[in-house]
Design a protein around this motif. Structure first.
Motif, short mmCIF file in Angstrom:
data_model
loop_
_atom_site.label_atom_id
_atom_site.label_comp_id
_atom_site.label_asym_id
_atom_site.label_seq_id
_atom_site.Cartn_x
_atom_site.Cartn_y
_atom_site.Cartn_z
N SER A 26 0.75 -1.22 -0.11
CA SER A 26 -0.02 0.14 0.03
C SER A 26 0.79 1.29 -0.06
O SER A 26 0.47 2.25 -0.29
CB SER A 26 -0.99 0.08 1.14
N TYR A 27 2.08 1.25 0.64
CA TYR A 27 2.89 2.45 0.64
C TYR A 27 3.42 2.54 -0.99
O TYR A 27 3.24 3.79 -1.49
CB TYR A 27 4.35 2.21 1.40
N PHE A 28 3.60 1.58 -1.74
CA PHE A 28 4.08 1.86 -3.06
C PHE A 28 2.75 2.22 -3.84
O PHE A 28 3.00 2.90 -4.88
CB PHE A 28 4.66 0.36 -3.59
N LEU A 29 1.74 1.82 -3.52
CA LEU A 29 0.61 2.21 -4.49
C LEU A 29 0.29 3.67 -3.91
O LEU A 29 -0.22 4.54 -4.99
CB LEU A 29 -0.67 1.41 -4.14
N ALA A 78 -0.20 3.41 4.83
CA ALA A 78 0.55 1.99 4.97
C ALA A 78 0.43 1.63 6.40
O ALA A 78 0.26 0.46 6.73
CB ALA A 78 1.88 2.13 4.39
N ILE A 79 0.74 2.39 7.27
CA ILE A 79 0.79 1.98 8.69
C ILE A 79 -0.63 1.69 9.17
O ILE A 79 -0.94 0.71 10.02
CB ILE A 79 1.28 2.96 9.62
N VAL A 80 -1.62 2.54 8.76
CA VAL A 80 -2.98 2.24 9.22
C VAL A 80 -3.56 1.03 8.67
O VAL A 80 -4.09 0.02 9.58
CB VAL A 80 -4.05 3.56 8.48
N TYR A 101 -10.33 -0.97 12.15
CA TYR A 101 -9.89 -0.36 10.87
C TYR A 101 -10.15 0.98 11.15
O TYR A 101 -9.43 2.19 10.93
CB TYR A 101 -10.41 -0.89 9.56
N PHE A 102 -11.53 1.60 11.06
CA PHE A 102 -11.69 2.98 11.32
C PHE A 102 -11.26 3.54 12.56
O PHE A 102 -11.07 4.84 12.38
CB PHE A 102 -13.36 3.07 11.03
N SER A 103 -11.29 3.12 13.61
CA SER A 103 -10.71 3.49 14.67
C SER A 103 -9.44 3.81 14.68
O SER A 103 -8.61 4.92 15.05
CB SER A 103 -10.81 2.52 15.96
#
Length: 121
Positions: A50-53, A60-62, A112-114
């Motif tokens: 996700s970081y590369f995207l 990416a951390i989330v 995820y949302f938290s």
């Protein structure tokens, strides 16, 4: 969201009283460790991807932390719900079906949302 059906087989043995009270905590701990290992690997791979995207460390951390946490919770929930149903004198197989799937989806989205709200605000 996060499911691990291959490990549901021991739940039937727990329903048949093969897992005794002192062994329950060991079983839950083993499941938690396994979920954390799987969550760490999948979270790391998905976080890097996700970081590369996106090009954003925060996103990416989330994603990585959310997957790690959700997978850890999913494994423990997969053990606790049938054991709880067994304690209530209900059929533990019911907990392995749509109930636990819906509950885990709700918990995973909340996680995820938290985490996203906490890290992105």
């Amino acid at each position: 969201m996060i499911r691990r059906p291959p490990r549901s087989t021991p739940l039937y043995s727990s329903a048949a009283s093969d897992v005794y009270k002192r062994q329950v905590w060991q079983y839950i701990a083993k499941e938690l460790v396994l979920g954390m290992i799987i969550g760490m690997v999948i979270g790391l791979i998905t976080g890097v991807f996700s970081y590369f995207l996106s090009g954003s460390y925060t996103i990416a951390i989330v994603i990585a932390v959310s997957l790690f946490t959700s997978m850890s919770v999913a494994t423990v929930l997969g053990v606790l719900v049938p054991l709880l149903l067994r304690g209530l004198k209900l059929d533990p197989a019911v907990g392995s079906g749509p109930f636990i799937t819906s509950l885990q989806d709700l918990i995973s989205l909340t996680i995820y949302f938290s985490i996203a709200f906490w890290l992105l605000s």
